[in-house]
Design a protein around this motif. Structure first.
Motif, PDB file in Angstrom:
ATOM      1  N   MET A   1      27.561   5.550  64.707  1.00  0.00           N
ATOM      2  CA  MET A   1      28.581   4.724  63.955  1.00  0.00           C
ATOM      3  C   MET A   1      27.626   4.046  62.666  1.00  0.00           C
ATOM      4  SD  MET A   1      31.541   3.645  63.828  1.00  0.00           S
ATOM      5  CE  MET A   1      32.523   2.080  62.904  1.00  0.00           C
ATOM      6  N   ILE A   2      28.055   4.453  61.568  1.00  0.00           N
ATOM      7  CA  ILE A   2      27.211   4.022  60.141  1.00  0.00           C
ATOM      8  C   ILE A   2      28.126   2.861  59.741  1.00  0.00           C
ATOM      9  CG2 ILE A   2      26.820   4.710  58.035  1.00  0.00           C
ATOM     10  CD1 ILE A   2      24.636   5.842  59.906  1.00  0.00           C
ATOM     11  N   THR A   3      27.697   1.678  59.280  1.00  0.00           N
ATOM     12  CA  THR A   3      28.061   0.512  58.719  1.00  0.00           C
ATOM     13  C   THR A   3      27.243   0.105  57.908  1.00  0.00           C
ATOM     14  OG1 THR A   3      27.613  -0.650  60.378  1.00  0.00           O
ATOM     15  CG2 THR A   3      29.857   0.212  60.822  1.00  0.00           C
ATOM     16  N   TYR A  81      14.014   7.012  60.455  1.00  0.00           N
ATOM     17  CA  TYR A  81      15.362   7.478  60.670  1.00  0.00           C
ATOM     18  C   TYR A  81      15.850   8.418  59.755  1.00  0.00           C
ATOM     19  CZ  TYR A  81      15.045   3.124  63.012  1.00  0.00           C
ATOM     20  OH  TYR A  81      14.831   2.147  63.911  1.00  0.00           O
ATOM     21  N   GLN A  82      14.894   9.113  58.872  1.00  0.00           N
ATOM     22  CA  GLN A  82      15.180  10.394  58.142  1.00  0.00           C
ATOM     23  C   GLN A  82      15.526  11.499  58.885  1.00  0.00           C
ATOM     24  OE1 GLN A  82      12.598  10.434  54.750  1.00  0.00           O
ATOM     25  NE2 GLN A  82      12.801   8.610  54.248  1.00  0.00           N
ATOM     26  N   SER A  83      16.005  12.442  58.006  1.00  0.00           N
ATOM     27  CA  SER A  83      16.506  13.854  58.706  1.00  0.00           C
ATOM     28  C   SER A  83      17.563  13.905  60.054  1.00  0.00           C
ATOM     29  CB  SER A  83      15.273  14.641  59.082  1.00  0.00           C
ATOM     30  OG  SER A  83      14.628  14.726  57.926  1.00  0.00           O
ATOM     31  N   LYS A  84      18.129  12.551  59.968  1.00  0.00           N
ATOM     32  CA  LYS A  84      19.276  12.482  61.219  1.00  0.00           C
ATOM     33  C   LYS A  84      20.662  12.379  60.398  1.00  0.00           C
ATOM     34  CE  LYS A  84      15.775  10.495  63.904  1.00  0.00           C
ATOM     35  NZ  LYS A  84      15.347   9.294  64.688  1.00  0.00           N
ATOM     36  N   GLY A  85      20.678  12.555  59.443  1.00  0.00           N
ATOM     37  CA  GLY A  85      22.112  12.538  58.657  1.00  0.00           C
ATOM     38  C   GLY A  85      22.596  11.083  58.193  1.00  0.00           C
ATOM     39  N   LEU A  92      28.003   8.358  51.710  1.00  0.00           N
ATOM     40  CA  LEU A  92      29.511   8.358  51.707  1.00  0.00           C
ATOM     41  C   LEU A  92      30.190   7.128  52.090  1.00  0.00           C
ATOM     42  CD1 LEU A  92      29.981  11.920  53.546  1.00  0.00           C
ATOM     43  CD2 LEU A  92      30.503  11.552  51.380  1.00  0.00           C
ATOM     44  N   ALA A  93      29.730   6.521  52.807  1.00  0.00           N
ATOM     45  CA  ALA A  93      30.065   4.925  53.333  1.00  0.00           C
ATOM     46  C   ALA A  93      29.868   4.151  52.051  1.00  0.00           C
ATOM     47  CB  ALA A  93      29.544   4.523  54.832  1.00  0.00           C
ATOM     48  N   LEU A  94      28.689   4.197  51.559  1.00  0.00           N
ATOM     49  CA  LEU A  94      28.518   3.368  50.263  1.00  0.00           C
ATOM     50  C   LEU A  94      29.511   3.530  49.316  1.00  0.00           C
ATOM     51  CD1 LEU A  94      26.788   1.161  48.937  1.00  0.00           C
ATOM     52  CD2 LEU A  94      25.314   2.792  48.360  1.00  0.00           C
ATOM     53  N   VAL A  95      29.864   4.836  48.675  1.00  0.00           N
ATOM     54  CA  VAL A  95      30.728   5.241  47.621  1.00  0.00           C
ATOM     55  C   VAL A  95      32.090   4.617  47.943  1.00  0.00           C
ATOM     56  CG1 VAL A  95      31.878   7.036  46.629  1.00  0.00           C
ATOM     57  CG2 VAL A  95      29.544   7.052  46.716  1.00  0.00           C
ATOM     58  N   LYS A  96      32.463   4.896  49.189  1.00  0.00           N
ATOM     59  CA  LYS A  96      33.651   4.408  49.895  1.00  0.00           C
ATOM     60  C   LYS A  96      33.727   2.819  49.767  1.00  0.00           C
ATOM     61  CE  LYS A  96      36.958   4.166  54.004  1.00  0.00           C
ATOM     62  NZ  LYS A  96      36.865   4.423  55.481  1.00  0.00           N
ATOM     63  N   HIS A  97      32.698   2.213  50.205  1.00  0.00           N
ATOM     64  CA  HIS A  97      32.654   0.458  50.208  1.00  0.00           C
ATOM     65  C   HIS A  97      32.889   0.166  48.731  1.00  0.00           C
ATOM     66  CE1 HIS A  97      31.207  -3.499  50.818  1.00  0.00           C
ATOM     67  NE2 HIS A  97      30.456  -3.399  49.933  1.00  0.00           N
ATOM     68  N   ILE A  98      31.783   0.797  47.665  1.00  0.00           N
ATOM     69  CA  ILE A  98      32.018   0.246  46.364  1.00  0.00           C
ATOM     70  C   ILE A  98      33.355   0.526  45.599  1.00  0.00           C
ATOM     71  CG2 ILE A  98      31.111   0.735  44.008  1.00  0.00           C
ATOM     72  CD1 ILE A  98      28.576   1.515  45.391  1.00  0.00           C
ATOM     73  N   ARG A  99      34.090   1.747  46.099  1.00  0.00           N
ATOM     74  CA  ARG A  99      35.483   1.989  45.292  1.00  0.00           C
ATOM     75  C   ARG A  99      36.281   1.068  46.061  1.00  0.00           C
ATOM     76  NH1 ARG A  99      37.508   7.527  47.005  1.00  0.00           N
ATOM     77  NH2 ARG A  99      39.943   6.918  47.063  1.00  0.00           N
ATOM     78  N   ASN A 115      12.253  14.402  42.707  1.00  0.00           N
ATOM     79  CA  ASN A 115      12.900  13.993  43.981  1.00  0.00           C
ATOM     80  C   ASN A 115      13.968  14.808  44.321  1.00  0.00           C
ATOM     81  OD1 ASN A 115      13.773  12.881  46.126  1.00  0.00           O
ATOM     82  ND2 ASN A 115      13.860  10.837  45.332  1.00  0.00           N
ATOM     83  N   GLU A 116      13.411  16.246  44.631  1.00  0.00           N
ATOM     84  CA  GLU A 116      14.319  17.213  45.160  1.00  0.00           C
ATOM     85  C   GLU A 116      15.515  17.068  46.210  1.00  0.00           C
ATOM     86  OE1 GLU A 116      12.185  20.890  45.553  1.00  0.00           O
ATOM     87  OE2 GLU A 116      11.082  20.311  43.526  1.00  0.00           O
ATOM     88  N   ARG A 117      14.808  16.201  47.274  1.00  0.00           N
ATOM     89  CA  ARG A 117      15.837  15.765  48.261  1.00  0.00           C
ATOM     90  C   ARG A 117      17.162  14.762  47.792  1.00  0.00           C
ATOM     91  NH1 ARG A 117      12.601  13.596  53.660  1.00  0.00           N
ATOM     92  NH2 ARG A 117      14.839  13.796  54.510  1.00  0.00           N
ATOM     93  N   ALA A 118      16.549  13.793  46.774  1.00  0.00           N
ATOM     94  CA  ALA A 118      17.742  13.159  46.460  1.00  0.00           C
ATOM     95  C   ALA A 118      18.729  13.939  45.767  1.00  0.00           C
ATOM     96  CB  ALA A 118      17.166  11.957  45.505  1.00  0.00           C
ATOM     97  N   ALA A 119      18.177  14.740  44.533  1.00  0.00           N
ATOM     98  CA  ALA A 119      18.958  15.673  43.850  1.00  0.00           C
ATOM     99  C   ALA A 119      19.883  16.434  44.584  1.00  0.00           C
ATOM    100  CB  ALA A 119      18.046  16.468  42.939  1.00  0.00           C
ATOM    101  N   SER A 120      19.329  17.079  45.599  1.00  0.00           N
ATOM    102  CA  SER A 120      20.116  18.019  46.219  1.00  0.00           C
ATOM    103  C   SER A 120      21.349  17.132  47.526  1.00  0.00           C
ATOM    104  CB  SER A 120      19.383  18.554  47.624  1.00  0.00           C
ATOM    105  OG  SER A 120      20.203  19.501  48.378  1.00  0.00           O
ATOM    106  N   LEU A 121      20.855  15.939  47.810  1.00  0.00           N
ATOM    107  CA  LEU A 121      21.856  15.112  48.349  1.00  0.00           C
ATOM    108  C   LEU A 121      23.177  14.584  47.424  1.00  0.00           C
ATOM    109  CD1 LEU A 121      23.066  13.403  50.792  1.00  0.00           C
ATOM    110  CD2 LEU A 121      21.529  11.607  49.937  1.00  0.00           C
ATOM    111  N   TYR A 122      22.505  14.167  46.202  1.00  0.00           N
ATOM    112  CA  TYR A 122      23.528  13.550  45.244  1.00  0.00           C
ATOM    113  C   TYR A 122      24.420  14.698  44.823  1.00  0.00           C
ATOM    114  CZ  TYR A 122      20.627   9.464  45.760  1.00  0.00           C
ATOM    115  OH  TYR A 122      19.887   8.378  45.964  1.00  0.00           O
ATOM    116  N   ALA A 123      24.076  15.855  44.458  1.00  0.00           N
ATOM    117  CA  ALA A 123      24.870  16.930  43.951  1.00  0.00           C
ATOM    118  C   ALA A 123      25.764  17.312  45.124  1.00  0.00           C
ATOM    119  CB  ALA A 123      23.738  18.303  43.487  1.00  0.00           C
TER     120      ALA A 123
END
Length: 144
Positions: A1-3, A81-85, A92-99, A115-123
């Motif tokens: 559970m992510i919060t 805690y990286q590479s665990k989703g 996704l939860a942050l965008v929902k929170h801000i919105r 920062n290719e990892r960030a670029a890929s995630l955000y895209a």
């Protein structure tokens, strides 16, 4: 559970111990304590990302008084805690929170060009590149 929870007297110190992976420190050079101080003294919102009861990351966001858009100033998942989703589900939860909290239609963020990892995630989450300098790529997420 992510919060997401506000950073406060009970969790601020645990957040200062969060660190990027060694190879990411050139991409995310400011330590967590810098972002917490900036948030506290510059009117930004600081949130701790929890996976269950464990703090796994943090984010700082604010409204830009010049254009009225919300900016994610910092988003980091601790190296343990990286590479665990947590990055994807946390963003996704942050965008929902801000919105939901602010009713905004546009969210912007920036990352280092290499920062290719960030670029890929955000895209993959729908953030499109809207500007680029030699130091930063600006991405925007527009919501209906």
């Amino acid at each position: 559970m992510i919060t997401w929870n506000k950073i406060n007297a009970d969790n601020w110190y645990a957040c200062t111990l969060l660190e990027a992976a060694e190879e990411q420190k050139t991409l995310f050079p400011a330590p967590a304590v810098f972002w917490l101080a900036e948030a506290a003294y510059c009117g930004m919102n600081a949130l701790a990302l929890y996976a269950g009861k464990e703090i796994v990351g943090f984010a700082v966001y604010a409204i830009d008084p010049d254009d009225g858009n919300y900016w994610i100033m910092a988003f980091m998942i601790d190296h343990r805690y990286q590479s665990k989703g947590h990055g994807r589900s946390g963003m996704l939860a942050l965008v929902k929170h801000i919105r939901e909290q602010h009713g905004c239609k546009v969210i912007l963020l920036g990352h280092r060009p290499n920062n290719e990892r960030a670029a890929s995630l955000y895209a993959s989450l729908g953030f499109t590149e809207v500007d680029r300098t030699e130091y930063e790529v600006i991405r925007q997420l527009s919501m209906p």
